[in-house]
Write a protein that holds these residues in place. Structure first.
Motif, PDB file in Angstrom:
ATOM      1  N   ALA A  59     -48.877 -30.690-105.206  1.00 49.35           N
ATOM      2  CA  ALA A  59     -49.705 -29.521-104.920  1.00 49.35           C
ATOM      3  C   ALA A  59     -49.081 -28.721-103.793  1.00 49.35           C
ATOM      4  CB  ALA A  59     -51.122 -29.958-104.538  1.00 49.35           C
ATOM      5  N   VAL A  60     -48.879 -27.425-104.038  1.00 51.26           N
ATOM      6  CA  VAL A  60     -48.223 -26.544-103.072  1.00 51.26           C
ATOM      7  C   VAL A  60     -49.135 -25.373-102.757  1.00 51.26           C
ATOM      8  CG1 VAL A  60     -46.198 -25.114-102.619  1.00 51.26           C
ATOM      9  CG2 VAL A  60     -45.989 -27.142-104.068  1.00 51.26           C
ATOM     10  N   VAL A 112     -59.623 -29.188-110.617  1.00 50.40           N
ATOM     11  CA  VAL A 112     -59.412 -28.915-112.040  1.00 50.40           C
ATOM     12  C   VAL A 112     -57.953 -29.194-112.418  1.00 50.40           C
ATOM     13  CG1 VAL A 112     -59.345 -27.075-113.782  1.00 50.40           C
ATOM     14  CG2 VAL A 112     -61.296 -27.248-112.232  1.00 50.40           C
ATOM     15  N   ALA A 113     -57.022 -28.749-111.564  1.00 48.46           N
ATOM     16  CA  ALA A 113     -55.603 -28.989-111.836  1.00 48.46           C
ATOM     17  C   ALA A 113     -55.301 -30.486-111.878  1.00 48.46           C
ATOM     18  CB  ALA A 113     -54.748 -28.308-110.765  1.00 48.46           C
ATOM     19  N   GLY A 126     -47.752 -27.957 -96.723  1.00 49.10           N
ATOM     20  CA  GLY A 126     -48.417 -27.320 -97.848  1.00 49.10           C
ATOM     21  C   GLY A 126     -48.296 -28.062 -99.141  1.00 49.10           C
ATOM     22  N   ALA A 127     -47.678 -29.258 -99.180  1.00 49.89           N
ATOM     23  CA  ALA A 127     -47.528 -29.996-100.430  1.00 49.89           C
ATOM     24  C   ALA A 127     -48.098 -31.381-100.290  1.00 49.89           C
ATOM     25  CB  ALA A 127     -46.051 -30.099-100.817  1.00 49.89           C
ATOM     26  N   ALA A 128     -48.582 -31.922-101.433  1.00 47.95           N
ATOM     27  CA  ALA A 128     -49.074 -33.289-101.462  1.00 47.95           C
ATOM     28  C   ALA A 128     -48.646 -33.907-102.765  1.00 47.95           C
ATOM     29  CB  ALA A 128     -50.607 -33.307-101.352  1.00 47.95           C
ATOM     30  N   VAL A 129     -48.071 -35.109-102.723  1.00 46.66           N
ATOM     31  CA  VAL A 129     -47.627 -35.798-103.926  1.00 46.66           C
ATOM     32  C   VAL A 129     -48.527 -37.002-104.117  1.00 46.66           C
ATOM     33  CG1 VAL A 129     -45.696 -36.930-105.082  1.00 46.66           C
ATOM     34  CG2 VAL A 129     -45.266 -35.064-103.479  1.00 46.66           C
ATOM     35  N   LEU A 178     -46.513 -29.598-111.357  1.00 44.82           N
ATOM     36  CA  LEU A 178     -46.402 -28.821-110.128  1.00 44.82           C
ATOM     37  C   LEU A 178     -47.575 -27.852-110.079  1.00 44.82           C
ATOM     38  CD1 LEU A 178     -44.814 -28.041-107.579  1.00 44.82           C
ATOM     39  CD2 LEU A 178     -43.482 -26.456-109.003  1.00 44.82           C
ATOM     40  N   PHE A 179     -48.423 -27.996-109.053  1.00 49.59           N
ATOM     41  CA  PHE A 179     -49.607 -27.148-108.912  1.00 49.59           C
ATOM     42  C   PHE A 179     -49.340 -26.109-107.832  1.00 49.59           C
ATOM     43  CE2 PHE A 179     -53.863 -26.642-106.713  1.00 49.59           C
ATOM     44  CZ  PHE A 179     -54.324 -25.691-107.598  1.00 49.59           C
ATOM     45  N   LEU A 180     -49.310 -24.843-108.226  1.00 48.76           N
ATOM     46  CA  LEU A 180     -49.032 -23.739-107.310  1.00 48.76           C
ATOM     47  C   LEU A 180     -50.347 -23.067-106.936  1.00 48.76           C
ATOM     48  CD1 LEU A 180     -45.899 -22.275-109.150  1.00 48.76           C
ATOM     49  CD2 LEU A 180     -45.974 -23.948-107.285  1.00 48.76           C
ATOM     50  N   ASP A 181     -50.901 -23.509-105.815  1.00 48.71           N
ATOM     51  CA  ASP A 181     -52.181 -22.972-105.352  1.00 48.71           C
ATOM     52  C   ASP A 181     -51.964 -21.621-104.676  1.00 48.71           C
ATOM     53  OD1 ASP A 181     -54.855 -22.842-104.881  1.00 48.71           O
ATOM     54  OD2 ASP A 181     -54.873 -24.291-103.235  1.00 48.71           O
TER      55      ASP A 181
END
Length: 505
Positions: free
Chosen positions: A212-213, A195-196, A143-146, A254-257
């Motif tokens: 992105a999480v 957008v983030a 669920g995360a991407a750096v 840190l993007f909390l989707d």
């Protein structure tokens, strides 16, 4: 021999009416190599600002002749470039929101942690040190991407000449200048993650990590360990120390989707991490101070979730300082030709095609009559399929594979002629461009469709997945029709989520 030029030390103005605190801040910043001036009230600070330029202004919220917000407003009205930081002993969510909306880069609450103080000042001046290198385990967390620098700038991918997209791009550029938390709201597939990424890339943090999480993709028992990391031996299977999302995003964003998917227990822990700007890994005794900007996104109505008790009100106020609404595709149909051109060019480049496929006017007109419940992501998927099956070149109505798209010789209807605010159950314009149905007939059709949805949901005890399958719809189509017709499901959330990465063009 000419001596080497030495860069001038950044000049900071510290405004506080307490002499002891002014001295404390001054000593803490002098050790970092800054040139410091001090003032004890708004008017003295403004006189110093009139006489000289500073790199940053650090001001207390409450001053003898006014407050720090007044100083921020004067700087904004004068078009001054100084970054501003607000320090307050009244650390409520409302004061934080007021400070950030008034143009503050960031805020701190008393008593000030000096490590955090120095870190925030360095961040405001673009002196953020490179974050610790994330481990391979963190990079591969579910669920995360750096990503530090995607091949195509996200702001450029927010394409479209419509007024609504112009407003989105303008807001992205404005909010990128501060540390204010951003809440991106929009339907699934509208491009919230894009957008983030754009906010991150336009900001001074662009060279730092973007993590992105997907909050809905992590099992609840693993949330704390994945967000904050853990120490060896903290629990069974913890054979080594591991960093969490916050540590991986240190210095960056840190993007909390799908933030609305977090359970209440984790919301409380996230709120503390945001307030204290520090996290405690599972099994650790000390907190780690971190410099991380938070951007969150959701397709849910978080105000309604707060009223229903499913989302913490204090966390909502922390996250929703600035809201960016991403419009659905049906509200920006004027952008359809440019979107299609941009997406097709990208697909052709990725596929190694020498010729970029082109849509015929009739194919473009047919797309303009489609509902697009999946928004830009649905458009991208459709065009990927078209390119794969057609092999490039000219794309006609028959190649789209849409229902009723078999009239390739139908007269073309310009996309701009299709109303943006369509409310009919299947679209307002017929396959041959005939005028819309009478309003009373459309209202009747809406009522019939609403009754079908209500009965299907009642039959399947509010389970949208089962109800959708029973009447021949996908889950996304079911959600779209329920939203459009205002239908609620008693068992909301009982089916699996199909929310994934946000698409964009």
């Amino acid at each position: 021999m000419t001596p080497p030029l030495v860069a001038a030390a950044p000049r900071l103005l510290v405004v506080d009416d307490e002499p002891d605190l002014r001295t404390l801040y001054e000593l803490a910043l002098l050790r970092e190599g800054y040139d410091i001036e001090t003032a004890d009230c708004v008017e003295e600070a403004w006189a110093l600002l009139q006489a000289a330029r500073f790199d940053a202004v650090i001001t207390d919220m409450r001053l003898p002749d006014g407050n720090g917000l007044e100083l921020l407003r004067r700087l904004e009205q004068a078009g001054r470039p100084e970054k501003t930081l607000v320090i307050t002993a009244y650390g409520s969510a409302e004061n934080a929101v007021l400070a950030l909306k008034a143009g503050a880069f960031d805020y701190l609450t008393k008593p000030v942690d000096l490590r955090q103080f120095r870190s925030v000042v360095a961040s405001a001046l673009g002196r953020v040190p490179a974050p610790p290198r994330a481990t391979a385990a963190v990079m591969g967390i579910m669920g995360a991407a750096v990503l530090a620098a995607p091949p195509v700038a996200a702001l450029q991918r927010l394409s479209g000449g419509s007024a609504v997209m112009g407003q989105v791009r303008e807001l992205v550029t404005k909010v990128a200048r501060s540390m204010a938390p951003v809440l991106v709201h929009g339907e699934s597939g509208t491009g919230k993650e894009l957008v983030a990424r754009a906010v991150h890339q336009v900001s001074h943090r662009a060279a730092q990590p973007f993590v992105a999480v997907n909050c809905g993709a992590i099992p609840e028992p693993l949330l704390e360990a994945e967000f904050f990391g853990y120490r060896k031996g903290a629990f069974t299977g913890a054979s080594e120390d591991r960093e969490g999302f916050f540590q991986a995003a240190s210095g960056g964003t840190l993007f909390l989707d799908e933030i609305g998917e977090l359970p209440l227990a984790m919301q409380s822990k996230l709120l503390r991490a945001i307030q204290e700007r520090a996290v405690r890994p599972v099994g650790a005794t000390a907190e780690q101070v971190l410099d991380v900007r938070i951007i969150s996104a959701t397709h849910r109505d978080l105000e309604a979730e707060v009223r229903a008790g499913r989302f913490r009100q204090d966390l909502y106020y922390r996250l929703n300082v600035i809201q960016v609404r991403v419009p659905p595709l049906r509200e920006r149909l004027d952008d359809l030709p440019l979107l299609c051109e941009t997406v097709l060019a990208r697909i052709a480049a990725e596929s190694g095609l020498t010729t970029v496929p082109r849509l015929t006017p009739s194919a473009l007109a047919r797309l303009a009559r489609h509902d697009f419940p999946g928004n830009v992501r649905e458009l991208e998927n459709l065009l990927h399929r078209v390119v794969a099956l057609s092999g490039g070149g000219r794309v006609d109505v028959d190649d789209l594979g849409l229902p009723g798209a078999c009239v390739s010789d139908a007269p073309a209807v310009p996309p701009a002629a299709v109303p943006a605010g369509r409310t009919g159950p299947t679209g307002l314009v017929g396959p041959t461009g005939e005028p819309p149905l009478p309003a009373d007939l459309m209202a009747h059709l809406d009522e019939v469709e609403r009754e079908v949805l209500v009965r299907a949901l009642a039959l399947h005890r509010g389970n949208r997945t089962a109800a959708a399958a029973a009447i021949g719809l996908t889950l996304r189509q079911m959600r779209y029709r329920m939203s459009r017709l205002g239908v609620q499901a008693a068992g909301d959330g009982s089916e699996g989520s199909d929310e994934g990465e946000e698409g964009g063009a």
